[in-house]
Design a protein around this motif. Sequence first.
Motif, PDB file in Angstrom:
ATOM      1  N   THR A 112       3.954  -4.544  -3.166  1.00  0.00           N
ATOM      2  CA  THR A 112       2.619  -4.744  -2.977  1.00  0.00           C
ATOM      3  C   THR A 112       2.115  -4.195  -1.551  1.00  0.00           C
ATOM      4  O   THR A 112       0.930  -4.549  -1.255  1.00  0.00           O
ATOM      5  N   LEU A 132       8.955  -7.577  -3.561  1.00  0.00           N
ATOM      6  CA  LEU A 132       7.465  -7.922  -4.079  1.00  0.00           C
ATOM      7  C   LEU A 132       6.552  -7.535  -3.006  1.00  0.00           C
ATOM      8  O   LEU A 132       5.558  -6.805  -2.963  1.00  0.00           O
ATOM      9  N   VAL A 191      -6.219  -5.396  -6.990  1.00  0.00           N
ATOM     10  CA  VAL A 191      -5.085  -6.153  -7.306  1.00  0.00           C
ATOM     11  C   VAL A 191      -3.795  -5.881  -6.690  1.00  0.00           C
ATOM     12  O   VAL A 191      -3.592  -4.656  -6.841  1.00  0.00           O
ATOM     13  N   ALA A 192      -3.323  -6.484  -5.875  1.00  0.00           N
ATOM     14  CA  ALA A 192      -2.204  -6.241  -5.429  1.00  0.00           C
ATOM     15  C   ALA A 192      -1.003  -6.687  -6.584  1.00  0.00           C
ATOM     16  O   ALA A 192      -1.093  -7.282  -7.248  1.00  0.00           O
ATOM     17  N   ASN A 193      -0.319  -5.429  -6.446  1.00  0.00           N
ATOM     18  CA  ASN A 193       0.718  -5.406  -7.864  1.00  0.00           C
ATOM     19  C   ASN A 193       2.230  -5.093  -7.907  1.00  0.00           C
ATOM     20  O   ASN A 193       2.289  -4.161  -6.904  1.00  0.00           O
ATOM     21  N   GLY A 194       2.759  -6.209  -8.034  1.00  0.00           N
ATOM     22  CA  GLY A 194       4.451  -6.062  -8.074  1.00  0.00           C
ATOM     23  C   GLY A 194       4.778  -5.065  -9.316  1.00  0.00           C
ATOM     24  O   GLY A 194       5.993  -4.449  -9.160  1.00  0.00           O
ATOM     25  N   ASP A 195       3.869  -4.849 -10.399  1.00  0.00           N
ATOM     26  CA  ASP A 195       4.224  -3.737 -11.140  1.00  0.00           C
ATOM     27  C   ASP A 195       3.793  -2.355 -10.432  1.00  0.00           C
ATOM     28  O   ASP A 195       3.222  -2.443  -9.793  1.00  0.00           O
ATOM     29  N   TYR A 250      -1.004 -11.379   2.383  1.00  0.00           N
ATOM     30  CA  TYR A 250      -1.907 -10.673   1.341  1.00  0.00           C
ATOM     31  C   TYR A 250      -3.308 -11.091   1.910  1.00  0.00           C
ATOM     32  O   TYR A 250      -4.228 -10.274   2.284  1.00  0.00           O
ATOM     33  N   THR A 288       2.694  -5.388   1.382  1.00  0.00           N
ATOM     34  CA  THR A 288       2.246  -6.535   2.088  1.00  0.00           C
ATOM     35  C   THR A 288       3.208  -6.775   3.089  1.00  0.00           C
ATOM     36  O   THR A 288       4.268  -6.875   3.084  1.00  0.00           O
ATOM     37  N   GLY A 329      -4.445  -0.208  -7.779  1.00  0.00           N
ATOM     38  CA  GLY A 329      -3.562  -1.088  -7.845  1.00  0.00           C
ATOM     39  C   GLY A 329      -3.380  -1.512  -9.331  1.00  0.00           C
ATOM     40  O   GLY A 329      -2.669  -2.502  -9.813  1.00  0.00           O
TER      41      GLY A 329
END
Lengths: 284, 591
Positions: free
Chosen positions: B305, B301, B440-444, B278, B307, B450
Motif C-alpha cells: 500500500t 501490507l 483506495v489503498a490496496n493490499g492486492d 495511512y 504506507t 489503487g
Amino acid sequence: MTTPEELRSTVIPDWCPGCGNHAILMSVKGAIADLGLDPKDVVLVSGIGCSAKTPHYVKTYGFHAIHGRALPVASGIRLANHQLTVIAHCGDGDCYGIGMEHFIHAMRRNVNITVLVHNNQIYGLTTGQTSPTSDFGFKTKSTPGGSIERGVMPLILAIGSGATFVARGFAGNPKHLRGLIAEGITHKGASLIDILQPCVTFNHVNTFAWYRERVYDLKDAGHDPTDRARAMEKALEWGDRIPTGVIYRTERPPLDDLVPALAQGPLVKQPLERDIRPLMERFY
Amino acid sequence: MPRAVKDVADKRNVLSIMIGGEAGYGIMTSGEILARSFSRGGLHVHTDVEYPSLIRGGHNTYQVCVSEAEVWGLREKVDVLIALDDLTIREHTRELRPDGKVLFDLYENPIDPKKEFPDLRAEVVPVPLSQIVKEKNGDKVMRNTVSIGACMALIDYDFSFLEDVIRSTFGKKDVEVGNANVDAAKAGYDYIIDKAKCTVLKRVSRVGGAPRRMVLTGNDAIALGALQGGLRWYSAYPMTPASSILHFMAANEKATGIVVRQTEDEIAAGTMAIGASYAGARAMVATSGGGFCLMVEGLGLAAMTETPMVYVLAQRPGPSTGLATRHEQGDLQFALDASQGDFVRVVLAPGDVDEAFHHTFNALNLADRYQIPVIVISDRYLSESLRTTLPFDLSGKKIDRGKLLTEEQLAEAFDYKRYEDTEDGVSPRALPGMKGGLFVANGDDHYETGESNEDPDVRKQMMDKRFKKLKALTEEIPGPTLYGPPDADATIVTWGSCKGPCMDAMNILLDKGRSVNLLHFIYLKPFPRKLALEKLKKARMTIGVESNRTSQFDRLMREELKVSVDKKIRKYDGRPYFAEPLANEIEEAMR
C-alpha cells in the motif's frame, strides 16, 4: 448533498449476480447519503474476501487491507483522524475467524468505528469451505460429512466483549439495513452490524428464502435495546426465528474521547516539530 | 582506612563494578545510580544488566564499566563485586580479579569465605548492610543503597556525586525518601572510611571540566529519535527487550501529544500503526523477533500500500522464545527478507546510543520520502545498556515528509492517482479528509488508481514502479564507517551493536601496538555496495565479528559483494561480547 448515485465509483462490482453484497453496497451508500457525509471524510476499510471489495465500489477514501485485520487498520485511521467516518467491511471468516481477536478487542476498546460483517456462513471467495458461523452439520468442501463444530454467536460475543451498539441486518431487507447502518455510524463508539448475506453460489442452505421465513424486526416485537438481559436473550436467538434490528445499545465514552492527544484536535493536524530538550534533560 | 593510591596511572583504565542479588533487591536502580554518579564526575560509563525471565528471585546482576577515557562496552573482569547474597560470589568468582574486592554482609551471613569459595582470590570486605539499614529504620531493599555508598568509599570516589543522583532519583516525588537513601548511602560510605580494614582500589578519578553527558539506553535513544522525528503514533505489545520503549512513550504520552496504544497482539500493533500512517500520522512500532513474526504480514501490507512505517526490531536469541532476556544478533537475515514477495525496504542497525537517536530520526524520514517500511534493528545489549554520550546534536534535523501533498496542491492536480507511475517511483500522496484525493489503498496489487488489477503488464509495471525507488534510495544510503588508523594489517568488519565491543577490542590491540582498524555497517539494505567496496579494497585482512551462529552479516556480504571476510568470530551464548576476550580472539585471528 451527496446522492447514492454520486457515491458510485467507476469500478463495477464483480460479485455474483444475486449476491447479498449488492444490497449491502446499496445500503451503505444510502446511509452515507442519508447522513449527508462528505465522501472525502469517509473511509471504508476492508479485510479479504468478497466483502473486502466493497471500498472499491464506493467513491470515498478506502483501505483494502489483509485478511482479518480490517478492524485494527480502521481503529488506527480513526484515532489518527477522528474527523473521519470510518466504516469497516468484513466477512464472517474475516471478522469471526482469523480476525476474532481484533473483533473482541475492537468492541471492548470502543473506538468510534462502524463494523459491517457480511455474514454468509461460508467461505465464498475461496470457493466454499466451512466458516466460523456455519451451523452444526453444514456440508462444505472442507466438511463433506457435515461440520462437527457449532457456529460462534457473534452478537452475544460482542455484548460480552463490551460492545456499545449491536445490531443485525438482512441483505434481503436493504431499506431496513440502510437505516441500521446510519444508526451505527451515528452511534458514538464501536458499532457492530452483523448482516445476514446469502451466498447464492456456495451456500444452498442459508438462502434468501431460508432467511425470509425466519427473520423478524425487533422493533415490531417491542424490544428495548437498552435492557441488557433481554438483549442477551435476543442475541442467543437463532433457528426458527432470527431477530433483526438493534439488539443492544448503551452509552460509554468512545476511546477517541479518552486518548489524551486527541483533545487538541485530530492527531494528523498537530504540528510535527517538537522540542525534545526537556525530555533529554532527564538523562543526566 | 589506608591512603588512597591509584594503582595504575593509565587514562584507559576501566573500573568494572558488578552488583548482584535476587530480583526485587533494587539492583537495576542501584546500577543506574552508580552510572549517573560517575557520569556527573566527568567519567565515561557503559553498563549492562543480566537477568533471567522472572519477576522475583533468580540471580540478577548489573555491571558498570567506568573510565576516564571513552568506554564502548563491557569488561569480562570485575574489580568490585557488590554481593547482596552469597550466590553472587559463587556465580562470579571466576570473573573477579585477584586484586578485586567483594562487598558482602558477613555479619548477616556469617560464612567463612575461604571455605565457601576456595577459588576466591579477591578480598572480601565485610559491611553490615542489614544492621545499618536497621539502625536507619529503613526497608530491607535499602541494603543496596548502603552498599553503593560503601563502594564509593572503596574506590575513593566523591560521595557528593552519589548524593546528587540519589536525591534526583528518589527525592523527586518524596524528599524524605531521598534523604533517607542519602543517609543510608552515607552510612555505608562512612563505614568503609572509619571501620573497614581494607585497601582502597583507586582506578578512576573525577575529571574536571568534562562536558555534560547524558546516560541512556539504546531504547531511550530510539524513543527520543522518533519523537524528534515528529512521531505521532506508537503501538506495541510488550516484549523484552523492546518494552522499555513502550514504557517511555506511555510515560510521555501527554507531554509529547502522541497516541500510545498497547494492543491485543503484534498483528494489531502493526496494522493499527499502518492505519494511523495511512491517515497521515508518523507511526512506529517496536518488538522483538517473536513479535516481529506476527508483524510481518503487516510489513508486506505497508509495502504494497506504500504506507510509510518504522519497525524497531530489538533482537533476542531465537528461535521461538529462545532466551527471553538475553542477547543475540540472530534476526538480520529474517529482517532482510521477511514477508512474502519482493519489495523495497530499508534495514539499518545503529551501533550505539548516539547512532540509535540519529538513525531512528532518519528512519522516519526515509519511510515518508520513499513510502516504504524501514526496519531499525537493535538488540538486548544496545536496547538495555546505559551509555554516556554527549547531548544529541539537534542542529540540521529536518523533518521531511516527501511527496505528501497539501490540499491546495491536490486541488491543482488533474486526475489524481495515488500510485502514479512517476520517474522516481514515488507517487504524490493524499490523505483521507483531503478534497480531490479519493483513492483506495490496496493490499492486492493494483493499478495507479489503487484499483485491483491482475493484468500481466500492469503487474510488471507496478512492481517496477515500486522498485524504481531503489535508485535514489541507494544513492543516499550512508556507507560503513572506518574507525582507527586508515591503514592497518587487519580490519575488523562488524554491524549494529557489535560496534561497541569491537571499538574496545581495537583500542586494546592498538595499545598493545597491533595494527588494526574497524569497519562498521549501520545501513544493510539496500546494501551500500560501492561505499563498502571502496573501504574494503584497502583492507589487507578482514575479520568479521557478529553475535550469531551462522555469520548472517557475512552471508549478506557474500550476496552483495561476492566476498567473504577472511576470518569469522561469532558468539551466540546469549551474552554480549566482552572487550578482553574479543581482543584476544581478534589477535589470534590476525596470526
